[in-house]
Design an enzyme around this catalytic site. Structure first.
Site, PDB file in Angstrom:
ATOM      1  N   ASP A 283       0.836  -1.202   0.000  1.00 44.85           N
ATOM      2  CA  ASP A 283       0.000   0.000   0.000  1.00 44.85           C
ATOM      3  C   ASP A 283       0.872   1.254   0.000  1.00 44.85           C
ATOM      4  O   ASP A 283       1.700   1.443   0.893  1.00 44.85           O
ATOM      5  CB  ASP A 283      -0.885  -0.016   1.257  1.00 44.85           C
ATOM      6  CG  ASP A 283      -2.193   0.726   1.069  1.00 44.85           C
ATOM      7  OD1 ASP A 283      -2.384   1.346   0.011  1.00 44.85           O
ATOM      8  OD2 ASP A 283      -3.027   0.675   1.993  1.00 44.85           O
TER       9      ASP A 283
ATOM     10  N   LYS B 202      -0.874  -0.607  -4.265  1.00 44.96           N
ATOM     11  CA  LYS B 202      -2.209  -0.024  -4.216  1.00 44.96           C
ATOM     12  C   LYS B 202      -2.093   1.459  -3.946  1.00 44.96           C
ATOM     13  O   LYS B 202      -1.246   1.882  -3.148  1.00 44.96           O
ATOM     14  CB  LYS B 202      -3.068  -0.667  -3.125  1.00 44.96           C
ATOM     15  CG  LYS B 202      -4.502  -0.093  -3.066  1.00 44.96           C
ATOM     16  CD  LYS B 202      -5.350  -0.753  -2.008  1.00 44.96           C
ATOM     17  CE  LYS B 202      -5.057  -0.237  -0.621  1.00 44.96           C
ATOM     18  NZ  LYS B 202      -5.448   1.195  -0.434  1.00 44.96           N
TER      19      LYS B 202
ATOM     20  N   GLU C 216      -4.639   5.244  -3.638  1.00 45.00           N
ATOM     21  CA  GLU C 216      -5.986   5.793  -3.520  1.00 45.00           C
ATOM     22  C   GLU C 216      -6.222   6.884  -4.552  1.00 45.00           C
ATOM     23  O   GLU C 216      -5.305   7.617  -4.912  1.00 45.00           O
ATOM     24  CB  GLU C 216      -6.200   6.368  -2.113  1.00 45.00           C
ATOM     25  CG  GLU C 216      -6.123   5.328  -1.010  1.00 45.00           C
ATOM     26  CD  GLU C 216      -6.357   5.923   0.378  1.00 45.00           C
ATOM     27  OE1 GLU C 216      -6.696   7.122   0.467  1.00 45.00           O
ATOM     28  OE2 GLU C 216      -6.202   5.183   1.366  1.00 45.00           O
TER      29      GLU C 216
ATOM     30  N   GLU D  24     -14.452   0.985  -1.086  1.00 46.68           N
ATOM     31  CA  GLU D  24     -14.634   1.038   0.367  1.00 46.68           C
ATOM     32  C   GLU D  24     -15.816   1.918   0.748  1.00 46.68           C
ATOM     33  O   GLU D  24     -15.935   3.052   0.289  1.00 46.68           O
ATOM     34  CB  GLU D  24     -13.367   1.562   1.044  1.00 46.68           C
ATOM     35  CG  GLU D  24     -13.488   1.611   2.560  1.00 46.68           C
ATOM     36  CD  GLU D  24     -12.179   1.826   3.286  1.00 46.68           C
ATOM     37  OE1 GLU D  24     -12.207   1.908   4.524  1.00 46.68           O
ATOM     38  OE2 GLU D  24     -11.125   1.898   2.623  1.00 46.68           O
TER      39      GLU D  24
END
Length: 277
Positions: free
Chosen positions: A84, A114, A116, A183
């Site tokens: 992440d 990953k 965002e 999410e």
């Protein structure tokens, strides 16, 4: 267990086979979840909250993420491990993002990163995938932006917000993301997003049952604490209770001098003791 790859995940989406993913932050947990048969491990920046004791993911550093991802990789057998990207390791520039993503693959050996964001990170996603770095996207509630979002809230509830989420998912797929975390998204919106994507597998957390897969924080599903539990979490164990009871038992045995018992101790010959002065 056969090694899971990005191609495996794409094929699972095409076959309609649910994908399982959990977070892990150390060697022991990675080893345990792989023994159980998990397909994907996310070394999440949620380690800031659940391992390091921060009140958000914002303080987590690249060095902390690399340290924990290396530990997970030592225990991961077969699962596809995703590192992440922490806050501000990619937001300032594409160059920063490329450099830090490369560090994950080069220094830890993980298979993907990953990050965002939606359309605003698509240029970076495209360049990463073109450079051979697989990417998992993350939209909906994005914890690194919690201050801007005004708290941990369900996302995509208005028509405009729902359309942006759908557009962002399509843009991430077009940019090359092989998977996208959704999410805290309403279930039927997550269903629409999932059905609109041709190749990118959706991984839900608080996004309902229609996603291509699910992810939970390992500490949540195992019940490591007895504190706040998000609505979308199902606790499959009470590890907190087991740990507290075990340590209470240890304390009681030590206080009673019943531990260590004979079977826990080592012997020395009497003639050796007799020679001591």
């Amino acid at each position: 267990m056969k090694q899971i790859t990005t191609a495996t995940i794409k094929q699972m989406k095409q076959n309609g086979e649910p994908i399982t993913m959990v977070t892990a932050y150390d060697y022991a947990m990675a080893k345990n979840v792989c023994e159980a048969g998990i397909e994907m491990i996310l070394v999440g920046d949620s380690l800031g909250n659940v391992v390091l004791g921060y009140n958000s993911t914002v303080p987590v550093t690249m060095e902390e993420m690399l340290h924990h991802t290396k530990a997970v990789m030592r225990g991961a057998q077969g699962a596809l491990v995703v590192g992440d990207m922490p806050f501000m390791s990619y937001q300032a520039s594409v160059v920063d993002g490329m450099y830090n993503a490369a560090r994950f693959l080069k220094e830890t050996g993980c298979a993907a990163v990953k990050l965002e964001g939606g359309s605003e990170v698509c240029e970076l996603v495209h360049k990463l995938t073109q450079a051979g770095i697989p990417v998992v996207g993350h939209i909906g509630l994005t914890p690194q932006s919690v201050n801007q979002l005004g708290g941990f809230k369900v996302q995509g509830k208005s028509a405009a917000a729902a359309q942006k989420l759908l557009d962002d998912a399509r843009s991430l797929e077009q940019a090359g993301a092989f998977s996208i975390v959704l999410e805290c998204v309403p279930e039927l919106l997550a269903k629409k997003v999932t059905e609109s994507l041709q190749t990118a597998a959706t991984i839900g957390i608080g996004a309902g049952k229609y996603c291509d897969g699910q992810v939970l924080v390992c500490n949540d599903l195992l019940g490591f604490t007895d504190g706040f539990c998000p609505k979308f979490v199902k606790r499959y164990a009470d590890v907190h209770g087991e740990i507290v009871n075990a340590v209470k038992g240890y304390i009681a045995d030590v206080k009673a001098r019943s531990f260590p018992a004979a079977e826990h101790t080592f012997k020395i010959d009497d003639d050796v003791l007799d020679k001591l002065y």
